[in-house]
Design a protein around this motif. Structure first.
Motif, PDB file in Angstrom:
ATOM      1  N   ALA A   1      35.314  23.928  21.410  1.00 55.88           N
ATOM      2  CA  ALA A   1      33.822  23.155  21.324  1.00 55.88           C
ATOM      3  C   ALA A   1      33.618  22.140  20.005  1.00 55.88           C
ATOM      4  O   ALA A   1      32.906  21.345  20.302  1.00 55.88           O
ATOM      5  CB  ALA A   1      32.824  24.269  21.586  1.00 55.88           C
ATOM      6  N   GLY A   2      34.315  22.717  18.903  1.00 55.45           N
ATOM      7  CA  GLY A   2      33.965  22.032  17.766  1.00 55.45           C
ATOM      8  C   GLY A   2      35.021  20.762  17.372  1.00 55.45           C
ATOM      9  O   GLY A   2      34.621  20.262  16.538  1.00 55.45           O
ATOM     10  N   LEU A   3      36.477  21.095  17.908  1.00 61.59           N
ATOM     11  CA  LEU A   3      37.387  20.441  17.511  1.00 61.59           C
ATOM     12  C   LEU A   3      38.178  19.655  18.776  1.00 61.59           C
ATOM     13  O   LEU A   3      37.999  20.088  19.864  1.00 61.59           O
ATOM     14  CB  LEU A   3      38.432  21.068  16.645  1.00 61.59           C
ATOM     15  N   ARG A   4      38.729  18.467  18.484  1.00 61.58           N
ATOM     16  CA  ARG A   4      39.387  17.915  19.335  1.00 61.58           C
ATOM     17  C   ARG A   4      40.843  17.704  19.375  1.00 61.58           C
ATOM     18  O   ARG A   4      41.577  17.527  20.191  1.00 61.58           O
ATOM     19  CB  ARG A   4      38.760  16.510  19.633  1.00 61.58           C
ATOM     20  N   ARG A   5      41.231  17.485  18.056  1.00 63.27           N
ATOM     21  CA  ARG A   5      42.687  17.176  17.831  1.00 63.27           C
ATOM     22  C   ARG A   5      43.036  18.174  16.841  1.00 63.27           C
ATOM     23  O   ARG A   5      42.343  18.428  15.872  1.00 63.27           O
ATOM     24  CB  ARG A   5      43.026  15.604  17.537  1.00 63.27           C
ATOM     25  N   GLY A   6      44.504  18.117  16.531  1.00 63.78           N
ATOM     26  CA  GLY A   6      44.932  18.943  15.237  1.00 63.78           C
ATOM     27  C   GLY A   6      45.721  20.253  15.671  1.00 63.78           C
ATOM     28  O   GLY A   6      45.484  20.783  16.730  1.00 63.78           O
ATOM     29  N   LYS A   7      46.797  20.589  14.702  1.00 63.86           N
ATOM     30  CA  LYS A   7      47.253  21.847  14.869  1.00 63.86           C
ATOM     31  C   LYS A   7      46.227  22.954  13.757  1.00 63.86           C
ATOM     32  O   LYS A   7      46.291  22.594  12.935  1.00 63.86           O
ATOM     33  CB  LYS A   7      48.470  21.901  14.458  1.00 63.86           C
ATOM     34  N   VAL A   8      45.574  23.833  14.645  1.00 68.66           N
ATOM     35  CA  VAL A   8      44.785  24.705  13.919  1.00 68.66           C
ATOM     36  C   VAL A   8      45.292  26.211  13.870  1.00 68.66           C
ATOM     37  O   VAL A   8      45.796  26.606  14.786  1.00 68.66           O
ATOM     38  CB  VAL A   8      43.359  24.660  14.784  1.00 68.66           C
TER      39      VAL A   8
ATOM     40  N   ALA B   1      34.790  15.247   8.700  1.00 63.47           N
ATOM     41  CA  ALA B   1      34.027  14.086   8.632  1.00 63.47           C
ATOM     42  C   ALA B   1      34.056  13.176   7.253  1.00 63.47           C
ATOM     43  O   ALA B   1      34.340  12.105   7.190  1.00 63.47           O
ATOM     44  CB  ALA B   1      32.659  14.475   8.726  1.00 63.47           C
ATOM     45  N   ARG B   2      34.194  13.907   6.180  1.00 67.50           N
ATOM     46  CA  ARG B   2      34.427  13.159   4.919  1.00 67.50           C
ATOM     47  C   ARG B   2      35.789  12.607   4.653  1.00 67.50           C
ATOM     48  O   ARG B   2      35.878  11.378   4.449  1.00 67.50           O
ATOM     49  CB  ARG B   2      34.203  14.097   3.620  1.00 67.50           C
ATOM     50  N   GLU B   3      36.574  13.197   5.175  1.00 69.21           N
ATOM     51  CA  GLU B   3      38.276  12.664   5.299  1.00 69.21           C
ATOM     52  C   GLU B   3      38.191  11.529   6.326  1.00 69.21           C
ATOM     53  O   GLU B   3      38.668  10.357   6.053  1.00 69.21           O
ATOM     54  CB  GLU B   3      39.359  13.716   5.785  1.00 69.21           C
ATOM     55  N   GLY B   4      37.350  11.730   7.268  1.00 70.69           N
ATOM     56  CA  GLY B   4      37.125  10.569   8.410  1.00 70.69           C
ATOM     57  C   GLY B   4      36.743   9.295   7.684  1.00 70.69           C
ATOM     58  O   GLY B   4      37.301   8.205   7.830  1.00 70.69           O
ATOM     59  N   ASP B   5      35.833   9.551   7.060  1.00 74.45           N
ATOM     60  CA  ASP B   5      35.256   8.155   6.187  1.00 74.45           C
ATOM     61  C   ASP B   5      36.202   7.497   5.257  1.00 74.45           C
ATOM     62  O   ASP B   5      36.365   6.349   5.370  1.00 74.45           O
ATOM     63  CB  ASP B   5      34.202   8.598   5.404  1.00 74.45           C
ATOM     64  N   ARG B   6      37.072   8.577   4.688  1.00 76.21           N
ATOM     65  CA  ARG B   6      38.275   7.815   3.907  1.00 76.21           C
ATOM     66  C   ARG B   6      39.321   7.044   4.694  1.00 76.21           C
ATOM     67  O   ARG B   6      39.675   6.062   4.329  1.00 76.21           O
ATOM     68  CB  ARG B   6      38.718   8.953   3.026  1.00 76.21           C
ATOM     69  N   LEU B   7      39.462   7.715   5.682  1.00 76.61           N
ATOM     70  CA  LEU B   7      40.406   6.981   6.670  1.00 76.61           C
ATOM     71  C   LEU B   7      39.855   5.731   7.175  1.00 76.61           C
ATOM     72  O   LEU B   7      40.913   4.690   7.604  1.00 76.61           O
ATOM     73  CB  LEU B   7      40.943   8.355   7.838  1.00 76.61           C
TER      74      LEU B   7
ATOM     75  N   LEU C   1      35.946   1.496  14.979  1.00 77.43           N
ATOM     76  CA  LEU C   1      35.723   2.276  13.738  1.00 77.43           C
ATOM     77  C   LEU C   1      34.200   2.347  13.243  1.00 77.43           C
ATOM     78  O   LEU C   1      33.748   3.381  12.897  1.00 77.43           O
ATOM     79  CB  LEU C   1      36.517   1.824  12.787  1.00 77.43           C
ATOM     80  N   LYS C   2      33.553   1.339  13.570  1.00 75.41           N
ATOM     81  CA  LYS C   2      32.276   1.147  13.143  1.00 75.41           C
ATOM     82  C   LYS C   2      31.521   1.940  14.157  1.00 75.41           C
ATOM     83  O   LYS C   2      30.289   2.400  13.708  1.00 75.41           O
ATOM     84  CB  LYS C   2      31.894  -0.235  13.289  1.00 75.41           C
ATOM     85  N   ALA C   3      31.632   1.960  15.476  1.00 78.47           N
ATOM     86  CA  ALA C   3      30.962   2.758  16.454  1.00 78.47           C
ATOM     87  C   ALA C   3      31.072   4.241  16.340  1.00 78.47           C
ATOM     88  O   ALA C   3      30.093   4.963  16.378  1.00 78.47           O
ATOM     89  CB  ALA C   3      31.416   2.506  17.744  1.00 78.47           C
ATOM     90  N   GLY C   4      32.283   4.745  15.720  1.00 80.36           N
ATOM     91  CA  GLY C   4      32.571   6.169  15.824  1.00 80.36           C
ATOM     92  C   GLY C   4      32.595   6.815  17.003  1.00 80.36           C
ATOM     93  O   GLY C   4      32.879   6.254  17.915  1.00 80.36           O
ATOM     94  N   GLY C   5      32.577   8.241  16.841  1.00 79.71           N
ATOM     95  CA  GLY C   5      32.717   8.977  17.911  1.00 79.71           C
ATOM     96  C   GLY C   5      34.269   9.277  18.018  1.00 79.71           C
ATOM     97  O   GLY C   5      34.977   9.438  17.096  1.00 79.71           O
ATOM     98  N   GLU C   6      34.537   9.739  19.382  1.00 81.32           N
ATOM     99  CA  GLU C   6      35.978  10.278  19.397  1.00 81.32           C
ATOM    100  C   GLU C   6      36.615   8.991  19.784  1.00 81.32           C
ATOM    101  O   GLU C   6      36.518   8.328  21.057  1.00 81.32           O
ATOM    102  CB  GLU C   6      35.794  11.326  20.885  1.00 81.32           C
TER     103      GLU C   6
ATOM    104  N   VAL D   1      45.970   7.126  12.063  1.00 81.70           N
ATOM    105  CA  VAL D   1      44.900   6.882  13.514  1.00 81.70           C
ATOM    106  C   VAL D   1      45.537   8.703  13.820  1.00 81.70           C
ATOM    107  O   VAL D   1      44.698   9.081  14.464  1.00 81.70           O
ATOM    108  CB  VAL D   1      45.397   5.966  14.162  1.00 81.70           C
ATOM    109  N   GLN D   2      46.651   9.060  13.641  1.00 81.31           N
ATOM    110  CA  GLN D   2      46.926  10.315  14.054  1.00 81.31           C
ATOM    111  C   GLN D   2      46.030  11.585  13.553  1.00 81.31           C
ATOM    112  O   GLN D   2      45.949  12.590  14.109  1.00 81.31           O
ATOM    113  CB  GLN D   2      48.489  10.898  13.922  1.00 81.31           C
ATOM    114  N   ASN D   3      45.328  11.095  12.139  1.00 80.28           N
ATOM    115  CA  ASN D   3      44.294  12.103  11.659  1.00 80.28           C
ATOM    116  C   ASN D   3      42.999  11.997  12.250  1.00 80.28           C
ATOM    117  O   ASN D   3      41.979  12.561  12.116  1.00 80.28           O
ATOM    118  CB  ASN D   3      44.332  11.694  10.064  1.00 80.28           C
ATOM    119  N   ILE D   4      42.658  11.043  12.968  1.00 77.27           N
ATOM    120  CA  ILE D   4      41.165  10.826  13.699  1.00 77.27           C
ATOM    121  C   ILE D   4      40.995  11.403  14.909  1.00 77.27           C
ATOM    122  O   ILE D   4      41.994  11.163  15.905  1.00 77.27           O
ATOM    123  CB  ILE D   4      41.024   9.298  13.468  1.00 77.27           C
ATOM    124  N   GLU D   5      40.018  12.107  15.194  1.00 70.80           N
ATOM    125  CA  GLU D   5      39.700  12.594  16.482  1.00 70.80           C
ATOM    126  C   GLU D   5      39.070  11.319  17.286  1.00 70.80           C
ATOM    127  O   GLU D   5      39.078  11.465  18.598  1.00 70.80           O
ATOM    128  CB  GLU D   5      38.570  13.461  16.385  1.00 70.80           C
TER     129      GLU D   5
END
Length: 303
Positions: A57-64, A148-154, A248-253, A299-303
């Motif tokens: 429910a909280g995440l969409r991508r990544g090896k967790v 989210a903070r890392e996403g802003d940097r990306l 990128l400006k719109a954000g979201g998934e 881009v692989q780091n972005i949900e």
């Protein structure tokens, strides 16, 4: 997207002093899909479906990877016997030894175990599960904030690459007409040399006129210009960059959509390189591919 978060939940009431606290750690690394692994103690294995539901429910991508560990209970995990409990236990021991003289005296461990079982009025396992889920929810929220903070940097990094790609596309545009003009001149010179050679070999009776030779050379130059024209590729490349910037400006998934657009950028850069008829265009194509590959990694780091 890479990230790390941890959270703990501890008992708050005196009745629960025998319960240990729970610490949950979540680590994530890059992955195109959501891949979840658990490292849970045996006492919390039954919570894996509930924790998986929270992560999905909280995440969409990544090896967790989610780890949970039990801390020590209050006062080194030992109960706090009351004077009334100890007094009662002493009377019971005296009564037992009066009837059974050979019965060994109670050890400290046995006394503490008895006090723990006698003083616990709450359902320990159920409360332990609740603490674990509480810690998991807090860790997931903390992880989302970190991502989210890392996403802003990306996003800032990707925007920088977009600016550089636009600059390279602007440099490539004016190079094509110059290459065509140079090649046209080269064709004319070759046909002129061929006519002169033909005249000298036939004694001035060449069957091809200078005007027809010039027309043929111009036609060859026009066909060459069509083959190396990259205006369409540059137009599509700029359109893809516009769409990436908008997302990128719109954000979201947007991870999967960005993956597709990066593939399209790579295709246009490859076509630009294959049509290249000048060293400058080849260099621009190579620089574009480097930037696009850097964008693909981010881009692989972005949900």
């Amino acid at each position: 997207m890479t990230g790390f978060a941890s959270a703990s939940a501890s008992p708050v009431s005196d009745v629960e002093t025998a319960l240990p606290g729970i610490t949950v750690e979540i680590r994530t690394v890059n992955s195109r899909f959501l891949d979840i692994a658990f490292r849970l103690p045996d006492e919390l294995r039954q919570l894996e479906p509930a924790m998986r539901e929270l992560l999905v429910a909280g995440l969409r991508r990544g090896k967790v990877e989610l780890r949970a560990a039990q801390g020590r209970a209050a006062e080194e995990g030992l109960p706090q016997p009351s004077p009334e409990q100890l007094n009662r236990l002493s009377r019971l021991e005296t009564s037992v030894q009066a009837w059974l003289p050979k019965a060994p005296p109670l050890s400290v461990h046995e006394a503490l175990q008895w006090c723990r079982s006698a003083g616990s009025s709450a359902p320990g396992p159920a409360r332990l599960d609740e603490l674990a889920l509480q810690a998991a929810r807090a860790a997931i929220e903390s992880l989302k904030d970190a991502r989210a903070r890392e996403g802003d940097r990306l996003v800032a990094i990707l925007m920088e690459r977009i600016v550089k790609l636009r600059e390279l596309a602007a440099q490539a545009g004016p190079l094509v007409p110059a290459v065509v003009q140079k090649q046209q001149q080269r064709f004319l010179e070759r046909w002129t040399e061929a006519l002169a050679a033909a005249d000298s070999s036939t004694g001035g009776n060449a069957s091809v006129s200078a005007e027809s030779a010039r027309d043929r050379a111009l036609n060859e130059a026009a066909a060459f210009a069509i083959r190396i024209d990259v205006a369409e590729e540059l137009s599509r490349l700029n359109a893809h960059l516009d769409e990436i910037e908008r997302l990128l400006k719109a954000g979201g998934e947007l991870g999967k959509r960005l993956d597709f657009l990066i593939q399209e950028l790579h295709r246009e850069a490859n076509t630009l390189g294959s049509k290249s008829a000048a060293l400058e265009l080849t260099g621009i194509s190579v620089e574009m591919k480097v930037l696009i590959e850097q964008m693909r990694e981010q881009v692989q780091n972005i949900e």
